[in-house]
Write a protein that holds these residues in place. Sequence first.
Motif, PDB file in Angstrom:
ATOM      1  N   ARG A 154       0.822  -1.198   0.000  1.00 42.05           N
ATOM      2  CA  ARG A 154       0.000   0.000   0.000  1.00 42.05           C
ATOM      3  C   ARG A 154       0.863   1.257   0.000  1.00 42.05           C
ATOM      4  NH1 ARG A 154      -3.344  -1.493   3.599  1.00 42.05           N
ATOM      5  NH2 ARG A 154      -2.358  -0.620   5.441  1.00 42.05           N
ATOM      6  N   GLU A 155       1.958   1.218   0.764  1.00 41.85           N
ATOM      7  CA  GLU A 155       2.807   2.389   0.869  1.00 41.85           C
ATOM      8  C   GLU A 155       3.710   2.558  -0.345  1.00 41.85           C
ATOM      9  OE1 GLU A 155       4.941   2.485   4.506  1.00 41.85           O
ATOM     10  OE2 GLU A 155       3.166   2.183   5.739  1.00 41.85           O
ATOM     11  N   ALA A 156       4.046   1.479  -1.001  1.00 41.51           N
ATOM     12  CA  ALA A 156       4.895   1.534  -2.182  1.00 41.51           C
ATOM     13  C   ALA A 156       4.156   0.889  -3.338  1.00 41.51           C
ATOM     14  CB  ALA A 156       6.207   0.790  -1.924  1.00 41.51           C
ATOM     15  N   GLY A 157       3.847   1.666  -4.352  1.00 39.73           N
ATOM     16  CA  GLY A 157       3.059   1.163  -5.459  1.00 39.73           C
ATOM     17  C   GLY A 157       3.785   0.096  -6.243  1.00 39.73           C
ATOM     18  N   GLU A 158       3.046  -0.478  -7.181  1.00 44.63           N
ATOM     19  CA  GLU A 158       3.593  -1.555  -7.992  1.00 44.63           C
ATOM     20  C   GLU A 158       4.839  -1.071  -8.733  1.00 44.63           C
ATOM     21  OE1 GLU A 158       2.191  -4.570 -11.567  1.00 44.63           O
ATOM     22  OE2 GLU A 158       0.783  -3.147 -10.679  1.00 44.63           O
ATOM     23  N   GLY A 159       5.886  -1.863  -8.693  1.00 44.09           N
ATOM     24  CA  GLY A 159       7.113  -1.516  -9.383  1.00 44.09           C
ATOM     25  C   GLY A 159       8.085  -0.709  -8.555  1.00 44.09           C
ATOM     26  N   GLU A 160       7.667  -0.218  -7.398  1.00 41.89           N
ATOM     27  CA  GLU A 160       8.548   0.609  -6.582  1.00 41.89           C
ATOM     28  C   GLU A 160       9.287  -0.264  -5.577  1.00 41.89           C
ATOM     29  OE1 GLU A 160       6.324   3.828  -4.933  1.00 41.89           O
ATOM     30  OE2 GLU A 160       5.539   4.470  -6.859  1.00 41.89           O
ATOM     31  N   GLN A 161      10.080  -1.192  -6.117  1.00 32.51           N
ATOM     32  CA  GLN A 161      10.754  -2.176  -5.280  1.00 32.51           C
ATOM     33  C   GLN A 161      11.723  -1.524  -4.306  1.00 32.51           C
ATOM     34  OE1 GLN A 161      10.052  -5.245  -4.947  1.00 32.51           O
ATOM     35  NE2 GLN A 161      11.767  -5.982  -3.717  1.00 32.51           N
ATOM     36  N   GLU A 162      12.407  -0.486  -4.759  1.00 33.34           N
ATOM     37  CA  GLU A 162      13.398   0.157  -3.894  1.00 33.34           C
ATOM     38  C   GLU A 162      12.738   0.734  -2.646  1.00 33.34           C
ATOM     39  OE1 GLU A 162      16.738   3.752  -4.077  1.00 33.34           O
ATOM     40  OE2 GLU A 162      15.865   2.951  -5.932  1.00 33.34           O
ATOM     41  N   LEU A 163      11.568   1.346  -2.817  1.00 38.02           N
ATOM     42  CA  LEU A 163      10.861   1.913  -1.667  1.00 38.02           C
ATOM     43  C   LEU A 163      10.354   0.806  -0.750  1.00 38.02           C
ATOM     44  CD1 LEU A 163       9.744   4.285  -0.120  1.00 38.02           C
ATOM     45  CD2 LEU A 163       7.780   4.336  -1.679  1.00 38.02           C
ATOM     46  N   ARG A 164       9.877  -0.288  -1.329  1.00 33.76           N
ATOM     47  CA  ARG A 164       9.413  -1.411  -0.516  1.00 33.76           C
ATOM     48  C   ARG A 164      10.552  -1.951   0.339  1.00 33.76           C
ATOM     49  NH1 ARG A 164       8.206  -5.910  -2.625  1.00 33.76           N
ATOM     50  NH2 ARG A 164       6.654  -6.537  -1.091  1.00 33.76           N
ATOM     51  N   GLU A 165      11.724  -2.108  -0.287  1.00 34.73           N
ATOM     52  CA  GLU A 165      12.876  -2.637   0.440  1.00 34.73           C
ATOM     53  C   GLU A 165      13.316  -1.680   1.543  1.00 34.73           C
ATOM     54  OE1 GLU A 165      15.803  -3.447  -2.505  1.00 34.73           O
ATOM     55  OE2 GLU A 165      14.773  -5.231  -3.271  1.00 34.73           O
ATOM     56  N   LYS A 166      13.269  -0.367   1.270  1.00 36.67           N
ATOM     57  CA  LYS A 166      13.639   0.628   2.281  1.00 36.67           C
ATOM     58  C   LYS A 166      12.669   0.580   3.459  1.00 36.67           C
ATOM     59  CE  LYS A 166      14.566   5.594   2.816  1.00 36.67           C
ATOM     60  NZ  LYS A 166      13.540   5.911   3.828  1.00 36.67           N
ATOM     61  N   THR A 167      11.373   0.484   3.157  1.00 32.60           N
ATOM     62  CA  THR A 167      10.362   0.418   4.214  1.00 32.60           C
ATOM     63  C   THR A 167      10.531  -0.851   5.046  1.00 32.60           C
ATOM     64  OG1 THR A 167       8.817   1.633   2.809  1.00 32.60           O
ATOM     65  CG2 THR A 167       7.888   0.470   4.694  1.00 32.60           C
ATOM     66  N   ALA A 168      10.775  -1.986   4.369  1.00 35.03           N
ATOM     67  CA  ALA A 168      10.973  -3.241   5.085  1.00 35.03           C
ATOM     68  C   ALA A 168      12.211  -3.171   5.967  1.00 35.03           C
ATOM     69  CB  ALA A 168      11.095  -4.396   4.096  1.00 35.03           C
ATOM     70  N   SER A 169      13.280  -2.563   5.472  1.00 32.20           N
ATOM     71  CA  SER A 169      14.514  -2.446   6.247  1.00 32.20           C
ATOM     72  C   SER A 169      14.295  -1.607   7.500  1.00 32.20           C
ATOM     73  CB  SER A 169      15.607  -1.820   5.377  1.00 32.20           C
ATOM     74  OG  SER A 169      16.807  -1.685   6.102  1.00 32.20           O
ATOM     75  N   GLU A 170      13.547  -0.506   7.365  1.00 25.94           N
ATOM     76  CA  GLU A 170      13.273   0.351   8.521  1.00 25.94           C
ATOM     77  C   GLU A 170      12.420  -0.382   9.556  1.00 25.94           C
ATOM     78  OE1 GLU A 170      11.433   3.663   6.642  1.00 25.94           O
ATOM     79  OE2 GLU A 170      13.339   4.627   6.080  1.00 25.94           O
ATOM     80  N   ARG A 171      11.424  -1.112   9.096  1.00 28.80           N
ATOM     81  CA  ARG A 171      10.570  -1.845  10.031  1.00 28.80           C
ATOM     82  C   ARG A 171      11.341  -2.989  10.691  1.00 28.80           C
ATOM     83  NH1 ARG A 171       4.542  -2.173   7.312  1.00 28.80           N
ATOM     84  NH2 ARG A 171       4.308   0.069   6.975  1.00 28.80           N
ATOM     85  N   ALA A 172      12.198  -3.633   9.919  1.00 24.51           N
ATOM     86  CA  ALA A 172      13.007  -4.721  10.481  1.00 24.51           C
ATOM     87  C   ALA A 172      13.920  -4.192  11.572  1.00 24.51           C
ATOM     88  CB  ALA A 172      13.833  -5.379   9.375  1.00 24.51           C
ATOM     89  N   ALA A 173      14.512  -3.010  11.352  1.00 21.14           N
ATOM     90  CA  ALA A 173      15.387  -2.417  12.363  1.00 21.14           C
ATOM     91  C   ALA A 173      14.594  -2.120  13.637  1.00 21.14           C
ATOM     92  CB  ALA A 173      16.022  -1.141  11.822  1.00 21.14           C
ATOM     93  N   LEU A 174      13.351  -1.635  13.480  1.00 18.64           N
ATOM     94  CA  LEU A 174      12.501  -1.358  14.637  1.00 18.64           C
ATOM     95  C   LEU A 174      12.169  -2.642  15.390  1.00 18.64           C
ATOM     96  CD1 LEU A 174      10.672   0.532  16.327  1.00 18.64           C
ATOM     97  CD2 LEU A 174       8.874   0.138  14.626  1.00 18.64           C
ATOM     98  N   ILE A 175      11.798  -3.686  14.642  1.00 14.91           N
ATOM     99  CA  ILE A 175      11.445  -4.962  15.262  1.00 14.91           C
ATOM    100  C   ILE A 175      12.607  -5.502  16.086  1.00 14.91           C
ATOM    101  CG2 ILE A 175      10.970  -7.403  14.763  1.00 14.91           C
ATOM    102  CD1 ILE A 175       9.380  -6.410  12.296  1.00 14.91           C
ATOM    103  N   VAL A 176      13.789  -5.545  15.478  1.00 18.12           N
ATOM    104  CA  VAL A 176      14.951  -6.139  16.150  1.00 18.12           C
ATOM    105  C   VAL A 176      15.413  -5.266  17.308  1.00 18.12           C
ATOM    106  CG1 VAL A 176      17.368  -6.824  15.845  1.00 18.12           C
ATOM    107  CG2 VAL A 176      15.660  -7.422  14.112  1.00 18.12           C
ATOM    108  N   ASN A 177      15.351  -3.948  17.138  1.00 18.13           N
ATOM    109  CA  ASN A 177      15.755  -3.057  18.221  1.00 18.13           C
ATOM    110  C   ASN A 177      14.874  -3.255  19.456  1.00 18.13           C
ATOM    111  OD1 ASN A 177      17.361  -0.775  19.273  1.00 18.13           O
ATOM    112  ND2 ASN A 177      15.412   0.312  19.204  1.00 18.13           N
ATOM    113  N   ILE A 178      13.574  -3.332  19.260  1.00 15.90           N
ATOM    114  CA  ILE A 178      12.661  -3.540  20.383  1.00 15.90           C
ATOM    115  C   ILE A 178      12.846  -4.935  20.975  1.00 15.90           C
ATOM    116  CG2 ILE A 178      10.223  -3.805  21.010  1.00 15.90           C
ATOM    117  CD1 ILE A 178       9.600  -1.541  19.063  1.00 15.90           C
ATOM    118  N   LEU A 179      13.021  -5.929  20.092  1.00 12.67           N
ATOM    119  CA  LEU A 179      13.163  -7.302  20.564  1.00 12.67           C
ATOM    120  C   LEU A 179      14.426  -7.481  21.395  1.00 12.67           C
ATOM    121  CD1 LEU A 179      11.830 -10.102  20.377  1.00 12.67           C
ATOM    122  CD2 LEU A 179      13.202 -10.523  18.330  1.00 12.67           C
ATOM    123  N   LEU A 180      15.526  -6.868  20.966  1.00  6.04           N
ATOM    124  CA  LEU A 180      16.788  -7.051  21.665  1.00  6.04           C
ATOM    125  C   LEU A 180      17.001  -6.063  22.801  1.00  6.04           C
ATOM    126  CD1 LEU A 180      19.377  -7.817  18.821  1.00  6.04           C
ATOM    127  CD2 LEU A 180      17.967  -9.397  20.146  1.00  6.04           C
TER     128      LEU A 180
END
Length: 220
Positions: A182-208
């Motif tokens: 929803r946040e990154a339209g079709e074909g905007e793979q770079e934005l999807r990867e950036k968003t996933a990376s930011e969320r992953a950092a949040l998940i791991v930071n809170i978890l650890l």
Amino acid sequence: MARRRKETAPEDLLETRKRIVATAHRLFMELGYRAVSTRVIADACGLTQPALYHHFADKQELYLEVIREILAKNGEALERIRQSGEPLEERLRRAAAYLLLHAPPNMNVMFHDMRHELDEASRASVHEWFRQGFVGPLAALFGEGQREGRLKSREEGGADPFSSAFLLLSISRSMLNTDLEREAGEGEQELREKTASERAALIVNILLHGMVRRTGESAG
């Protein structure tokens, strides 16, 4: 004299099998197990039902192969991350980002189908594949962190490696890629990867590291 039937080359059989599995994957994930028949799959592949049954005895066997392939592919990717040699926290971030980007779509449908459509022996097989493919590499990462003294052991108030792995999977699943789409339209793979990376950092930071501010830390 009767003419001999031309034998199908092994590589052609393999390609046909791959096409069947890929087509079934798409249809099962879009429509669910019950709504998809072997006739629908065969028609979508340009095959007859007898030709499909040459490769798979029935719909359940084909569905199991779809699930096995999904879990094996994800497991191989997570295992490569585990063995990358990067610092523990970076590998956990990469694993979480991978889950956000590549975990199967419509997982709720898939889990529902596994509970209600498969027999007990098949469910047991799927649970073992899930344990090997998703949980195993993550649990190995957490276990490594505990052995190195980077993470608390269970005796010190930490969680055992498998519980930690399930926790990471659960948090990642709650933030799956529907939002990324929803946040990154079709074909905007770079934005999807950036968003996933930011969320992953949040998940791991809170978890650890948790959310509680330690004594002496600035409120910023």
